[in-house]
Design an enzyme around this catalytic site. Structure first.
Site, short mmCIF file in Angstrom:
data_model
loop_
_atom_site.label_atom_id
_atom_site.label_comp_id
_atom_site.label_asym_id
_atom_site.label_seq_id
_atom_site.Cartn_x
_atom_site.Cartn_y
_atom_site.Cartn_z
CG HIS A 158 -2.10 -0.87 1.10
ND1 HIS A 158 -3.24 -0.49 0.42
CD2 HIS A 158 -2.33 -2.13 1.55
CE1 HIS A 158 -4.12 -1.47 0.47
NE2 HIS A 158 -3.58 -2.47 1.15
CB ALA A 205 10.05 -20.95 11.82
#
Length: 230
Positions: A158, A205
């Site tokens: 955005h 992770a």
């Protein structure tokens, strides 16, 4: 007999070295076979949409949107309550032997006023449960790449450079994402717009990947950085 037959099928089309664990009981095997048969039967529903599924296994509640823009290979497994949407300039392509984990969303576009580009998953890609793959700027994941749960890819950002306007009205910037072949991306890895991850990479992770990762690298952290080579 059932065990040998199932192993033959799985070795022939999915994992050449597959063998059931010795602890698997007969009741477990029958349950597994029954689920495979049920999921295969669900896949046949695509015939109603003039598609010819080739050993497609669908879980419960799978949603297809803009099916004409979706191309699915053979021996594909789609988990429960997955959403697949092909709305875009290009297609959503799922290669042979892919697996899409339950509750995942693989969506090229979310709006009709600014179509996204494409999503291409190579052969034998496995996406973990609860993942979110967007294709607005284009997404390519190479063959044999696997991910953990809650994996997400966002090929757009955005804009927020004009403080006089709400962010939601400023539009987005879109850049393609490429993830190479034979990679392992752990649980909760997030990949942002414009990133290229090379072949044979491991991403730890929880990592946030904001910059390119070269081939044969191990990267971890927020933002992710290369800590060693393979």
């Amino acid at each position: 007999m059932l065990k040998a037959s199932l192993e033959y099928v799985i070795r022939s089309y999915k994992k050449p070295d597959f063998r059931f664990d010795p602890g698997i009981s007969s009741s477990m095997l029958f349950s597994f076979a029954a689920k495979m048969l049920t999921d295969f039967s669900r896949g046949l529903r695509l015939i109603l949409f003039l598609k010819l599924p080739r050993f497609l296994f669908l879980g419960r509640g799978v949603v297809f949107r803009h099916l004409a823009r979706i191309q699915i290979g053979k021996w594909v497994v789609v988990g429960d309550f997955v959403t697949l949407s092909g709305l875009g300039r290009g297609k959503l392509v799922i290669g042979d032997g892919c697996r899409i984990g339950s509750f995942s969303r693989v969506v090229v576009s979310t709006t009709f006023n600014n179509l996204g580009e494409y999503i291409h998953l190579g052969d034998h890609v496995a996406i973990g449960d609860y993942s979110s793959l967007g294709g607005s700027g284009g997404l390519e994941i190479g063959a044999n790449t696997i991910t953990g749960q809650y994996f997400s890819v966002h090929p757009e950002n955005h804009r927020f450079d004009d403080p006089s306007r709400p962010i939601r009205q400023q539009g987005t910037e879109r850049y393609p994402v490429r993830i190479g072949e034979n990679c392992w991306l752990g649980a909760k890895v997030t990949v942002l717009a414009g990133v290229s991850i090379g072949d044979n990479c491991v991403i730890g992770a929880g990592s946030l990947v904001t910059k390119d990762i070269p081939d044969n690298s191990i990267a971890v952290g927020n933002p992710a950085r290369v800590i060693k080579g393979l």
